[in-house]
Design an enzyme around this catalytic site. Structure first.
Site, PDB file in Angstrom:
ATOM      1  N   GLU A 217       0.789  -1.244   0.000  1.00  0.00           N
ATOM      2  CA  GLU A 217       0.000   0.000   0.000  1.00  0.00           C
ATOM      3  C   GLU A 217       0.823   1.297   0.000  1.00  0.00           C
ATOM      4  OE1 GLU A 217      -2.708  -0.293   3.293  1.00  0.00           O
ATOM      5  OE2 GLU A 217      -3.670  -2.074   2.514  1.00  0.00           O
TER       6      GLU A 217
ATOM      7  N   GLU B 220      -5.632 -11.144  -1.120  1.00  0.00           N
ATOM      8  CA  GLU B 220      -6.412 -11.027   0.127  1.00  0.00           C
ATOM      9  C   GLU B 220      -7.915 -11.015  -0.185  1.00  0.00           C
ATOM     10  OE1 GLU B 220      -5.115  -7.737   2.584  1.00  0.00           O
ATOM     11  OE2 GLU B 220      -3.031  -7.962   1.960  1.00  0.00           O
TER      12      GLU B 220
HETATM   13  C1  GLA Z   1      -4.766  -4.852   4.513  1.00  0.00           C
HETATM   14  C2  GLA Z   1      -3.445  -5.504   4.864  1.00  0.00           C
HETATM   15  C3  GLA Z   1      -3.642  -6.814   5.577  1.00  0.00           C
HETATM   16  C4  GLA Z   1      -4.695  -6.730   6.655  1.00  0.00           C
HETATM   17  C5  GLA Z   1      -5.964  -6.206   6.068  1.00  0.00           C
HETATM   18  C6  GLA Z   1      -7.032  -6.186   7.114  1.00  0.00           C
HETATM   19  O1  GLA Z   1      -5.355  -5.412   3.425  1.00  0.00           O
HETATM   20  O2  GLA Z   1      -2.635  -5.742   3.756  1.00  0.00           O
HETATM   21  O3  GLA Z   1      -2.445  -7.186   6.174  1.00  0.00           O
HETATM   22  O4  GLA Z   1      -4.244  -5.920   7.695  1.00  0.00           O
HETATM   23  O5  GLA Z   1      -5.716  -4.910   5.558  1.00  0.00           O
HETATM   24  O6  GLA Z   1      -7.178  -7.453   7.693  1.00  0.00           O
END
Ligand code: GLA
Length: 371
Positions: free
Chosen positions: A161, A269
């Site tokens: 990010e 994710e």
């Molecule tokens: C972001 C991060 C993850 C996690 C999520 C929330 O996507 O990359 O590591 O913290 O937020 O679970």
């Protein structure tokens, strides 16, 4: 025939029937990792070490997948205390778990503006640290952690990010950006991770990659860094979605663009909440979820997996962020009372319509789609 003979024949027949029916049920319900074995790896994450203790759920879920991401245990704040001392016990436990269950491990994450100890960005007077000092700390951290798990962690989310979501500015306003003033910290992080484990794959990870501004910023950043020879193996699209977005069009546009970089594009994710991003107060499913919504979600997941299959030549992995709806991080966000249902397994570990849609996406098509 005497009765003993008849009994034997009946027993043998029953046994044969049993074998055939077990065979059939496995065929009707193969594991996700087998269904996608010719396309990409399929994975999951576990947020906290205490979740590993729920062995019934963990066993049920772990057998479906072949790759695993410790959700938090490898983040800088989880490895180091306020005075910089390392404690690897939680990370070790996660990685041991993965190895016992035949799961490849993704290291998440080395450089992120969040979940990083505050002292990393401060000098001895409590002022913003110099670039040289932060570089020293980053290099030491990356080399220690990547070096420790060399050969055991298959791929790392090196930077998480760093890109801004909207507008002209490429880099997000954060401590790294303030201290470096440019993207050098990203380049260096990849260089140091590569030095620590030249075999590990290295990724840049971010959310909302399908949004045009963000998508273009990530593309331009990757292009520049790759042209300079930065060892980047792929992009991780976090994919914290909901039943409303993104559209198939937005996703295909993103894959088409990223594909031209010649690197992997992973789904790192994945989850799909029931509420729109724009309705920050919605909680209409706090007590229960209507079956219709589970079906809407199943269609949403089928759409994603059809597209992922189209791009399986560049996708190495699709990872779900969590195990069951009960422990998903999407509950309690953006406010504490929020209850959500974003994964393939419900609160007691039952397979949801979304699971069946992911296991046979071609059977789930909307009237306006062609088969
Ligand atoms: C972001 C991060 C993850 C996690 C999520 C929330 O996507 O990359 O590591 O913290 O937020 O679970």
């Amino acid at each position: 025939m005497n009765s003993i003979k008849i009994n034997r024949i009946v027993l043998t027949l029953i046994l044969l029937l049993l074998i055939v029916s077990i065979g059939n049920s496995q065929e009707n319900n193969p594991l996700l990792k087998n269904i996608y074995k010719n396309d990409f790896k399929v994975g999951f994450s576990v947020g906290w070490n205490r979740h590993l203790k729920d062995t019934t759920i963990i066993k049920l879920v772990a057998k479906e997948y072949n790759v695993f991401t410790p959700g938090n245990a490898l983040k800088w704040t989880r490895l180091v205390n306020e005075v910089g001392e390392y404690n690897f016990s939680q990370a070790d436990e996660m990685i041991d778990f993965a190895e016992k269950n035949d799961l490849k491990v993704i290291g998440h994450t080395l450089i992120w503006y969040r979940q990083t100890p505050k002292w990393v960005f401060k000098d001895e007077n409590g002022e913003l640290a110099s670039k040289e000092l932060v570089m020293k700390r980053m290099e030491a951290h990356i080399k220690k952690v990547v070096g420790r798990y060399k050969g055991r962690i298959y791929a790392w989310d090196v930077v998480n990010e760093a890109v801004d979501s909207k507008g002209k500015k490429i880099l997000r306003d954060c401590e790294y950006q303030k201290i470096f003033g440019n993207e050098e910290f990203i380049e260096l992080a990849f260089k140091w991770a590569h030095e620590a484990d030249p075999e590990a794959k290295l990724y840049y990870n971010d959310y909302a990659c399908f949004m045009p501004d963000k998508r273009d910023h990530i593309f331009n950043l990757m292009k520049r860094l790759l042209d300079k020879g930065t060892p980047i193996d792929g992009i991780g699209m976090q994919s914290h979605y909901n039943v409303y977005t993104p559209s198939a069009y937005e996703l295909r546009e993103t894959f088409e663009l990223f594909k031209t970089l010649g690197i992997e594009v992973n789904i790192s994710e994945l989850d799909m909440g029931m509420y729109s991003f724009y309705d920050r107060k919605a909680n209409q499913f706090a007590d229960s979820i209507p079956k219709e919504m589970l079906v809407v979600q199943a269609f949403g997941y089928a759409k994603l997996f059809k597209i992922y299959k189209e791009y399986s030549d560049i996708i190495d992995r699709v990872t779900f962020w969590g195990t069951t709806d009960k422990t998903s991080w999407r509950n309690r966000r953006p406010f504490k009372a929020r209850v959500d249902y974003p994964l393939l397994f419900d609160r007691v570990g039952q397979k949801k319509p979304a699971y069946w849609a992911v296991s046979r996406p071609e059977d789930w098509y909307l009237p306006y789609e062609s088969k």
